[in-house]
Design an enzyme around this catalytic site. Structure first.
Site, mmCIF file in Angstrom:
data_model
loop_
_atom_site.group_PDB
_atom_site.id
_atom_site.type_symbol
_atom_site.label_atom_id
_atom_site.label_comp_id
_atom_site.label_asym_id
_atom_site.label_seq_id
_atom_site.Cartn_x
_atom_site.Cartn_y
_atom_site.Cartn_z
ATOM 1 N N SER A 146 0.858 -1.190 0.000
ATOM 2 C CA SER A 146 0.000 0.000 0.000
ATOM 3 C C SER A 146 0.891 1.235 0.000
ATOM 4 O O SER A 146 1.992 1.208 0.564
ATOM 5 C CB SER A 146 -0.880 0.026 1.254
ATOM 6 O OG SER A 146 -1.539 1.279 1.368
ATOM 7 N N TYR A 160 -1.655 -0.436 10.228
ATOM 8 C CA TYR A 160 -1.845 -0.938 8.854
ATOM 9 C C TYR A 160 -0.652 -0.536 7.983
ATOM 10 O O TYR A 160 -0.093 -1.362 7.248
ATOM 11 C CB TYR A 160 -3.147 -0.375 8.284
ATOM 12 C CG TYR A 160 -3.339 -0.598 6.805
ATOM 13 C CD1 TYR A 160 -3.775 -1.841 6.325
ATOM 14 C CD2 TYR A 160 -3.091 0.415 5.876
ATOM 15 C CE1 TYR A 160 -3.948 -2.060 4.959
ATOM 16 C CE2 TYR A 160 -3.262 0.214 4.525
ATOM 17 C CZ TYR A 160 -3.695 -1.022 4.065
ATOM 18 O OH TYR A 160 -3.865 -1.231 2.714
HETATM 19 P P1 NAP Z 1 -11.813 -5.388 0.057
HETATM 20 O O1 NAP Z 1 -12.603 -4.713 -1.021
HETATM 21 O O2 NAP Z 1 -12.170 -5.125 1.489
HETATM 22 O O3 NAP Z 1 -11.819 -6.968 -0.256
HETATM 23 C C1 NAP Z 1 -11.424 -7.816 0.722
HETATM 24 C C2 NAP Z 1 -11.216 -9.216 0.147
HETATM 25 O O4 NAP Z 1 -10.307 -9.874 1.034
HETATM 26 C C3 NAP Z 1 -12.481 -10.041 0.146
HETATM 27 O O5 NAP Z 1 -12.378 -11.009 -0.872
HETATM 28 C C4 NAP Z 1 -12.445 -10.690 1.531
HETATM 29 O O6 NAP Z 1 -13.188 -11.912 1.625
HETATM 30 C C5 NAP Z 1 -10.966 -10.966 1.634
HETATM 31 N N1 NAP Z 1 -10.482 -11.104 3.004
HETATM 32 C C6 NAP Z 1 -10.595 -10.249 4.047
HETATM 33 N N2 NAP Z 1 -10.012 -10.758 5.132
HETATM 34 C C7 NAP Z 1 -9.524 -11.970 4.773
HETATM 35 C C8 NAP Z 1 -8.845 -13.002 5.449
HETATM 36 N N3 NAP Z 1 -8.537 -12.890 6.756
HETATM 37 N N4 NAP Z 1 -8.525 -14.130 4.770
HETATM 38 C C9 NAP Z 1 -8.845 -14.268 3.463
HETATM 39 N N5 NAP Z 1 -9.484 -13.325 2.748
HETATM 40 C C10 NAP Z 1 -9.824 -12.194 3.424
HETATM 41 O O7 NAP Z 1 -10.258 -5.014 -0.044
HETATM 42 P P2 NAP Z 1 -9.443 -4.277 -1.227
HETATM 43 O O8 NAP Z 1 -9.625 -2.819 -1.094
HETATM 44 O O9 NAP Z 1 -9.705 -4.940 -2.517
HETATM 45 O O10 NAP Z 1 -7.949 -4.581 -0.733
HETATM 46 C C11 NAP Z 1 -7.184 -5.643 -1.259
HETATM 47 C C12 NAP Z 1 -5.738 -5.422 -0.854
HETATM 48 O O11 NAP Z 1 -5.289 -4.164 -1.361
HETATM 49 C C13 NAP Z 1 -5.493 -5.390 0.651
HETATM 50 O O12 NAP Z 1 -4.277 -6.030 0.963
HETATM 51 C C14 NAP Z 1 -5.401 -3.911 0.947
HETATM 52 O O13 NAP Z 1 -4.630 -3.636 2.110
HETATM 53 C C15 NAP Z 1 -4.716 -3.422 -0.315
HETATM 54 N N6 NAP Z 1 -4.894 -1.990 -0.568
HETATM 55 C C16 NAP Z 1 -6.128 -1.477 -0.780
HETATM 56 C C17 NAP Z 1 -6.269 -0.109 -1.017
HETATM 57 C C18 NAP Z 1 -7.614 0.541 -1.276
HETATM 58 O O14 NAP Z 1 -7.681 1.787 -1.242
HETATM 59 N N7 NAP Z 1 -8.674 -0.201 -1.521
HETATM 60 C C19 NAP Z 1 -5.133 0.701 -1.029
HETATM 61 C C20 NAP Z 1 -3.895 0.140 -0.805
HETATM 62 C C21 NAP Z 1 -3.782 -1.210 -0.585
HETATM 63 P P3 NAP Z 1 -14.709 -11.885 2.198
HETATM 64 O O15 NAP Z 1 -15.541 -11.252 1.114
HETATM 65 O O16 NAP Z 1 -15.031 -13.319 2.435
HETATM 66 O O17 NAP Z 1 -14.670 -11.046 3.443
#
Ligand code: NAP
Length: 251
Positions: A146, A160
């Protein structure tokens, strides 16, 4: 589908950035394993969509915060497809906004267990399958870090940000450790991306609040992150390992 067709596993592949990676993985010709933690309906819907698009996919439940779940998840992929070529450590969480002087040990341990220890254990299982040292035929790993790793996220979630700083260092170290074993390891650092994660952390209005601070004055999309991930997984990145690619709109 041919058994020779490459296999991609994405943790947290059912929603958000992970789902975009799975969809683009289908377009790139992978058979896709979609991991999820608890929302089976979302994972099943994505698998159905991939199959409707002519692809092959399975949904695999598993909480990356639990070693037994991780071992079972990789075992399920072995049984479904019999090989693993590409792995994305995407699952990750944020917590509610807090200062460091308000954080308790339960919060910190959960953050590090899911975001850091989970990524290590998943990579361990991927390396055991891909490394030529273990009889594998190589592969590629991408870790989702991130922009927070470089910004620190003060007043919001330094825990985080620090977990993602660990992912950056992990990426460099693992990349060098397995460089002679046919495995490339890289990371992508997304900026603010339009997914449900902000609402999950109690800040549904986060994108609106940050918009003016963003050089492009907009959040990124999950598809824009997925494009970078698929590039790093591909042979086009054959001399790229230990790299950390910012996909943060200049932030
Ligand atoms: P998201 O929309 O909240 O999606 C979460 C996904 O992860 C879902 O498939 C969820 O499954 C799964 N998940 C959550 N906890 C889990 C666990 N303990 N074990 C296995 N699966 C789990 O998240 P996102 O925004 O796409 O983020 C994805 C990655 O990108 C993360 O590592 C996040 O830190 C990183 N990131 C995101 C952003 C942003 O702005 N969105 C920015 C920088 C980095 P369920 O549906 O079953 O809960």
């Amino acid at each position: 589908m041919s058994a020779a067709q490459k296999v991609l596993l994405v943790t947290g592949g059912s929603r958000g950035i992970g789902a975009a990676i799975c969809r683009l993985g289908l377009e790139a010709g992978y058979r896709v394993a979609v991991n999820y933690a608890s929302n089976k309906a979302a994972a099943d819907a994505l698998v159905a969509e991939i199959k409707d698009g002519g692809g092959e996919a399975v949904a695999v439940r598993g909480d990356v915060g639990k070693e037994t779940d991780i071992v079972a998840m990789f075992g399920a992929v072995d049984r479904a497809f019999g090989r693993l070529d590409a792995f994305v450590n995407n699952a990750g969480i944020v917590d509610v906004k807090a200062r460091v002087d308000e954080m308790d040990v339960a919060r910190l341990e959960r953050m590090m267990r899911i975001n850091v220890v989970g990524s290590f254990l998943c990579a361990r299982e991927a390396v055991k399958r891909m490394s030529t040292r273990h009889g594998g035929s190589g592969g590629a790993i991408v870790n989702i870090s991130s922009a927070a790793a470089t910004l620190g996220s003060p007043g919001e979630y330094v825990d985080y940000a620090a977990s993602k700083g660990a992912i950056d260092t992990f990426t460099i170290g693992l990349a060098r450790e397995v460089a002679l074993e046919g495995i490339r390891v890289n990371a992508v650092r997304p900026g603010i991306i339009d997914t449900d994660i902000h609402a999950s952390g109690g800040q549904p209005d986060r994108i609106e609040r940050f918009r003016d601070l963003l050089p492009m004055k907009r959040a990124g999309t999950a598809d824009e992150v997925a494009g970078a991930v698929l590039y790093l997984l591909s042979d086009a990145a054959s001399y790229t390992t230990g790299a950390i690619l910012n996909v943060s709109g200049g932030r």
